[in-house]
Design an enzyme around this catalytic site. Structure first.
Site, PDB file in Angstrom:
ATOM      1  N   ASP A  78       0.812  -1.206   0.000  1.00 36.79           N
ATOM      2  CA  ASP A  78       0.000   0.000   0.000  1.00 36.79           C
ATOM      3  C   ASP A  78       0.853   1.266   0.000  1.00 36.79           C
ATOM      4  O   ASP A  78       0.466   2.289  -0.568  1.00 36.79           O
ATOM      5  CB  ASP A  78      -0.919   0.006   1.217  1.00 36.79           C
ATOM      6  CG  ASP A  78      -2.132  -0.879   0.999  1.00 36.79           C
ATOM      7  OD1 ASP A  78      -2.023  -1.846   0.229  1.00 36.79           O
ATOM      8  OD2 ASP A  78      -3.187  -0.614   1.592  1.00 36.79           O
ATOM      9  N   CYS A 119       0.998  -8.230   4.897  1.00 32.63           N
ATOM     10  CA  CYS A 119       0.579  -6.841   4.700  1.00 32.63           C
ATOM     11  C   CYS A 119      -0.928  -6.671   4.525  1.00 32.63           C
ATOM     12  O   CYS A 119      -1.690  -7.620   4.547  1.00 32.63           O
ATOM     13  CB  CYS A 119       1.370  -6.220   3.567  1.00 32.63           C
ATOM     14  SG  CYS A 119       3.082  -5.874   4.063  1.00 32.63           S
ATOM     15  N   ASP A 120      -1.299  -5.437   4.279  1.00 34.67           N
ATOM     16  CA  ASP A 120      -2.639  -4.912   4.515  1.00 34.67           C
ATOM     17  C   ASP A 120      -3.798  -5.774   4.009  1.00 34.67           C
ATOM     18  O   ASP A 120      -4.696  -6.116   4.754  1.00 34.67           O
ATOM     19  CB  ASP A 120      -2.763  -3.522   3.892  1.00 34.67           C
ATOM     20  CG  ASP A 120      -1.791  -2.543   4.513  1.00 34.67           C
ATOM     21  OD1 ASP A 120      -0.687  -2.950   4.887  1.00 34.67           O
ATOM     22  OD2 ASP A 120      -2.118  -1.353   4.609  1.00 34.67           O
ATOM     23  N   LYS A 121      -3.839  -6.099   2.732  1.00 32.26           N
ATOM     24  CA  LYS A 121      -4.990  -6.813   2.178  1.00 32.26           C
ATOM     25  C   LYS A 121      -4.738  -8.303   2.072  1.00 32.26           C
ATOM     26  O   LYS A 121      -5.670  -9.085   1.906  1.00 32.26           O
ATOM     27  CB  LYS A 121      -5.333  -6.270   0.779  1.00 32.26           C
ATOM     28  CG  LYS A 121      -5.478  -4.766   0.721  1.00 32.26           C
ATOM     29  CD  LYS A 121      -6.396  -4.238   1.789  1.00 32.26           C
ATOM     30  CE  LYS A 121      -6.222  -2.755   2.017  1.00 32.26           C
ATOM     31  NZ  LYS A 121      -4.884  -2.347   2.404  1.00 32.26           N
ATOM     32  N   CYS A 192       5.509  -2.289   8.162  1.00 28.53           N
ATOM     33  CA  CYS A 192       5.856  -0.973   8.699  1.00 28.53           C
ATOM     34  C   CYS A 192       5.660  -0.913  10.214  1.00 28.53           C
ATOM     35  O   CYS A 192       4.761  -1.523  10.764  1.00 28.53           O
ATOM     36  CB  CYS A 192       5.057   0.103   7.988  1.00 28.53           C
ATOM     37  SG  CYS A 192       5.342   0.097   6.195  1.00 28.53           S
ATOM     38  N   GLU A 440      -6.658   4.557  -0.193  1.00 26.63           N
ATOM     39  CA  GLU A 440      -6.213   5.129   1.075  1.00 26.63           C
ATOM     40  C   GLU A 440      -5.743   6.565   0.867  1.00 26.63           C
ATOM     41  O   GLU A 440      -5.155   6.893  -0.167  1.00 26.63           O
ATOM     42  CB  GLU A 440      -5.069   4.312   1.667  1.00 26.63           C
ATOM     43  CG  GLU A 440      -5.525   2.991   2.243  1.00 26.63           C
ATOM     44  CD  GLU A 440      -4.411   2.243   2.953  1.00 26.63           C
ATOM     45  OE1 GLU A 440      -4.718   1.300   3.683  1.00 26.63           O
ATOM     46  OE2 GLU A 440      -3.229   2.614   2.768  1.00 26.63           O
ATOM     47  N   SER A 466      -4.930   4.947   5.576  1.00 27.69           N
ATOM     48  CA  SER A 466      -3.886   4.047   6.030  1.00 27.69           C
ATOM     49  C   SER A 466      -3.932   3.969   7.541  1.00 27.69           C
ATOM     50  O   SER A 466      -4.380   4.899   8.220  1.00 27.69           O
ATOM     51  CB  SER A 466      -2.524   4.581   5.578  1.00 27.69           C
ATOM     52  OG  SER A 466      -1.489   4.016   6.337  1.00 27.69           O
TER      53      SER A 466
END
Length: 550
Positions: A78, A119-121, A192, A440, A466
């Site tokens: 992202d 990570c995110d998704k 992150c 985002e 985010s």
């Protein structure tokens, strides 16, 4: 075993021939076939270290008596996709990932799954697949990145790169310092460093019971992460043998535990999209209001960046998610986990090594959890804000709207100095349908912070944020503008009032005028008309329902 379908009986001779061609031996045919879905890629720091973890998962599966088969799942960073066309694909890729894992597991009749993600998704996509398939599954999140360092100061991605852009624009730092931050902020592999979406989802996964204790906060580069990967490989074979499936782990009670932990951590607002989507696949109805109900009864006990000061490595050394469970024990359901231990047993065994990083409920940073759900005429179906990342003076705010029909237009106005104290930046047509893909808004929110406006400017969008966002940033406005929601008819200069304590957000325009504007509104042409995103835009539901596919 499910895999008997492809390996047992005379008529399966061709199937066995193809399996032997992969290099397995006849002695392995009677063992459980374990799929290892890996999202390794060189493109994402959170995933670039996964080759190492793959080896240890493989060792664990062999040790447990199974046969591992690796297959790849795509990942999108992202941070790299932020602020341009690439971000349209991020949320939408969640559905692709779930579909891919389902496709491979069903086509090859795998007995169990190890889901290597970070990570995110990718993490919610894999969890959605696990819930949908309901075959024995265990999740290994690859771990957070260590903090960066410069001149004795710890660095993180959001504050020291995204927000640094705004600081450079207003002359607070020079180009040399900006370039130095680029090099130092992200020192190596891992997701992150703060309680951004990737790490929030890792913590949610562990609280849900779908990964081993300690997995979420253990950094990507430490040996303990290898041991967790190995143990997960061993454990998946046991889950297959005992027929323990996600349907026995992902229940209404475990979902509520996950939401409480999310609230206590001050996690990313993206969980309000992902947890309902996972629940949906498990057949659990989860209204948006439930987040607010649980948040009101869950204190914020971990002050993590971006809204706070502590890093994921601090959480790890303080005791990780087991220690958080210990602090919240009286509020948690005693649900089972993939480890074989129940939540209360994990909490009871936890050691809290730093009482400031993981505070007692009586000494919480805030009385309520991290996420608040607001409603009003501009968002009748709800919108969300990370309230623990909002300063006290901005929890109630009224200002004049500055309206933009895309992220790019809003970003340009911010960096050009056209946004002033007292403004409410409205960025619309960025929802699941309108984006499409609900981009985002970290670039605009970080720019607002970097320009020194975080305590005097609010931002409202039907897009999302985010986990790195801080300040009075309200997202997920539902219905979105592309569906003809009120956000579509907001005009420059309209007054908007935000009242987080009262959970309200109001367009201060007469009801009759709102109706008149809506009657004259027509949907703009879709931004993307070819490729699979055009199909996604036609099928996706609103943010208020988790942006799931019809």
């Amino acid at each position: 075993m499910r895999s008997t379908t492809i390996k047992s009986g005379i008529e399966r001779a061709p199937h066995r021939a193809l399996l032997y061609a992969t290099g397995i031996s006849p002695s392995q045919m009677d063992r459980p076939f374990i799929g290892v879905a890996t999202s390794f890629t060189d493109l994402i720091p959170g995933h670039s270290g996964m080759r190492d973890l793959e080896r240890f998962i493989e060792k664990g599966v062999h040790t447990g008596g199974g046969v591992p088969f690796f297959f790849g799942v795509p990942g999108i960073c992202d941070g790299i996709a932020m602020g341009h066309k690439g971000m349209h694909y991020s949320l939408a890729s969640r559905e692709l990932i779930a579909d891919m894992v389902e496709s491979v597991a069903e086509a090859h009749r795998l007995d169990g799954l190890v889901l290597l993600t970070n990570c995110d998704k990718i993490t919610p996509g894999m969890l959605m697949a696990a819930a949908r398939l309901d075959i024995p599954s265990i999740v290994v999140t690859a771990g957070p990145m260590l903090s960066g360092r410069r001149h004795g100061r710890r660095l993180n991605l959001t504050s020291d790169t995204f927000e640094a852009v705004g600081k450079f624009k207003r002359g607070e730092i020079d180009k040399k310092e900006l370039e130095a931050l680029e090099i130092c902020a992200c020192p190596g592999a891992g997701s992150c460093q703060g309680m951004y979406t990737a790490n929030t989802m890792a913590c949610v996964t562990e609280a849900l019971g779908m990964s081993l204790p300690g997995c979420a906060a253990t950094p990507a580069v430490v040996a303990e992460k290898r041991r967790i990967a190995f143990d997960s490989g061993v454990r998946i074979v046991e889950l297959v043998e005992k027929e323990i499936t996600p349907g026995k782990i992902i229940t209404r009670k475990s979902v509520e535990n996950a939401i409480r932990v999310d609230m206590a951590l001050g996690g990313s607002t993206n969980t309000v999209l992902h947890i309902p989507a996972i629940a949906h696949e498990a057949g659990i109805k989860l209204p948006l209001e439930r987040f607010d109900e649980l948040g009101a009864d869950t204190p914020h006990i971990c002050n993590m960046i971006p809204g706070g000061v502590h890093y994921m490595e601090d959480l790890y050394y303080a005791g990780g998610i087991p220690a958080v469970l210990s602090r919240l024990r009286d509020k948690l359901h005693n649900t089972p986990t993939v480890s074989g231990k129940k939540i209360h047993a994990i909490a009871d065994k936890a050691v809290i090594a730093d009482a400031d990083v993981i505070r007692a409920q009586a000494d919480a940073y805030h009385a309520e959890g991290g996420i608040a759900v607001l409603k009003g005429n501009i968002a009748p179906d709800g919108c969300v804000v990370k309230q623990t990342a909002v300063s006290d003076e901005m929890r109630v705010f009224e200002g004049a709207a500055k309206v933009f029909d895309s992220e790019e237009a809003g970003m340009k106005a911010i960096l050009d100095g056209n946004i002033k104290a007292g403004d409410v930046v409205v960025i619309r047509y960025e929802g699941p349908k309108g984006g499409p893909g609900m981009r985002e808004m970290l670039s605009p929110t970080a720019a607002i912070a970097g320009m020194g406006l975080a305590t005097s400017v609010a931002l409202i969008t039907d897009g999302r944020f985010s986990g790195g966002t801080r300040g009075p940033c309200i997202g997920h406005v539902s219905p979105e503008a592309m569906e003809g929601g009120t956000l579509a008819i907001v005009m420059d200069g309209d007054r908007i009032r935000i009242d987080i304590p009262k959970r309200s957000i109001t367009l201060l325009v007469d009801d009759g005028e709102i109706k008149r504007r809506l009657a004259g509104w027509r949907a703009p042409a879709p931004k993307i008309t070819k490729g699979w995103l055009s199909r996604y835009a036609r099928l996706v539901t609103s943010a208020g329902t988790g942006a799931v596919m019809r």
